[in-house]
Design a protein around this motif. Sequence first.
Motif, short mmCIF file in Angstrom:
data_model
loop_
_atom_site.label_atom_id
_atom_site.label_comp_id
_atom_site.label_asym_id
_atom_site.label_seq_id
_atom_site.Cartn_x
_atom_site.Cartn_y
_atom_site.Cartn_z
N HIS A 115 0.97 -1.29 0.04
CA HIS A 115 -0.02 0.10 0.09
C HIS A 115 1.05 1.31 -0.11
CE1 HIS A 115 -2.97 -2.97 1.22
NE2 HIS A 115 -2.24 -3.25 2.03
N GLN A 116 0.23 2.45 -0.10
CA GLN A 116 0.91 3.66 -0.03
C GLN A 116 1.19 3.86 1.40
OE1 GLN A 116 2.65 4.78 -2.38
NE2 GLN A 116 1.96 3.32 -3.88
N THR A 117 2.08 3.32 2.06
CA THR A 117 1.95 3.42 3.63
C THR A 117 3.50 2.85 3.99
OG1 THR A 117 1.44 1.18 4.11
CG2 THR A 117 -0.42 2.85 4.15
N VAL A 118 3.84 3.57 5.19
CA VAL A 118 5.06 2.95 5.74
C VAL A 118 4.24 2.15 7.17
CG1 VAL A 118 7.03 3.46 7.35
CG2 VAL A 118 6.71 4.90 5.08
N GLU A 119 4.96 1.14 7.54
CA GLU A 119 4.28 0.30 8.34
C GLU A 119 5.37 0.07 9.39
OE1 GLU A 119 3.00 -4.48 8.73
OE2 GLU A 119 4.49 -4.07 7.45
N PHE A 120 4.70 0.40 10.64
CA PHE A 120 5.44 0.56 12.07
C PHE A 120 5.26 -1.14 12.42
CE2 PHE A 120 5.48 4.76 10.70
CZ PHE A 120 6.60 5.16 11.36
N ARG A 121 6.14 -1.92 12.37
CA ARG A 121 5.95 -3.30 12.88
C ARG A 121 6.40 -3.68 14.23
NH1 ARG A 121 4.80 -7.11 9.24
NH2 ARG A 121 5.86 -8.56 10.74
N LEU A 122 7.03 -2.63 15.03
CA LEU A 122 7.36 -2.95 16.37
C LEU A 122 6.41 -2.68 17.51
CD1 LEU A 122 9.84 -3.46 18.02
CD2 LEU A 122 10.49 -0.92 18.27
N PRO A 123 5.34 -1.90 17.23
CA PRO A 123 4.47 -1.81 18.35
C PRO A 123 3.77 -2.90 18.83
CG PRO A 123 4.28 0.13 16.60
CD PRO A 123 5.32 -0.85 16.11
N CYS A 124 3.25 -2.80 19.98
CA CYS A 124 2.70 -3.93 20.65
C CYS A 124 1.71 -3.26 21.63
CB CYS A 124 3.42 -4.95 21.40
SG CYS A 124 2.67 -6.23 22.21
#
Length: 216
Positions: A115-124
């Motif tokens: 998608h036209q996004t940046v994904e932040f995968r670290l958050p919980c």
Amino acid sequence: MLRNGFIRTTDSSVGDEYKSPIYQSMHAFKSSIGNLDKLAHLVGTNCGTHIHVECQPELKVSIQRDYGVVWGPLFDHLLEYPLETFLFWGRGFCSYATPGGTDSHYMAINPWTRHQTVEFRLPCFRSKEQFVPVVQFARSCVSLLTQRGMDDFSGIRPEIGQEILSLYQRYIPGDQRWFDALPEDEQTCLLLHNKLSRIIDDEQMSRQRRIRRNHV
């Protein structure tokens, strides 16, 4: 969650996965996040709460190309202060959210999305109070990159990585009441899990950091 517009999907790592509506503002997001507090006990250290932030196509390409320049200072800080990282983000680096490497999908901050996004995968997700600043930082980070990240001639500005780190430090220490409210034995288990994960992944992380620096 379904009543709040979430969509149930599946993921091989956790089974059921829920995708939120696309929020156009923090106000809209905050109006529904209270419901997630009721489900916080279902979230474990291995269960990420990924955040997608819209990003312009040309900026995404530049972030991909200069990944180490953009995220290197922040990742070095997160690795140097693992407890601070754990309390703010809700977990530390792991195999599903790495500080670099050859598999771009699992990078802690992933600009290689479909998608036209940046994904932040670290958050919980741990609590509303903990998670809102994480979302605010993610949004502010992409906003900073949009406004100041690009040089008119050479792409990503080399100073932007340090500016992102400075932005992050404004949000620290964050709200750690979610952790303080846990029973002592559960606190110990979480910290031990985080420590063991770092020990297990230490060699891999070091290799990934070397790879990332080679791309700076």
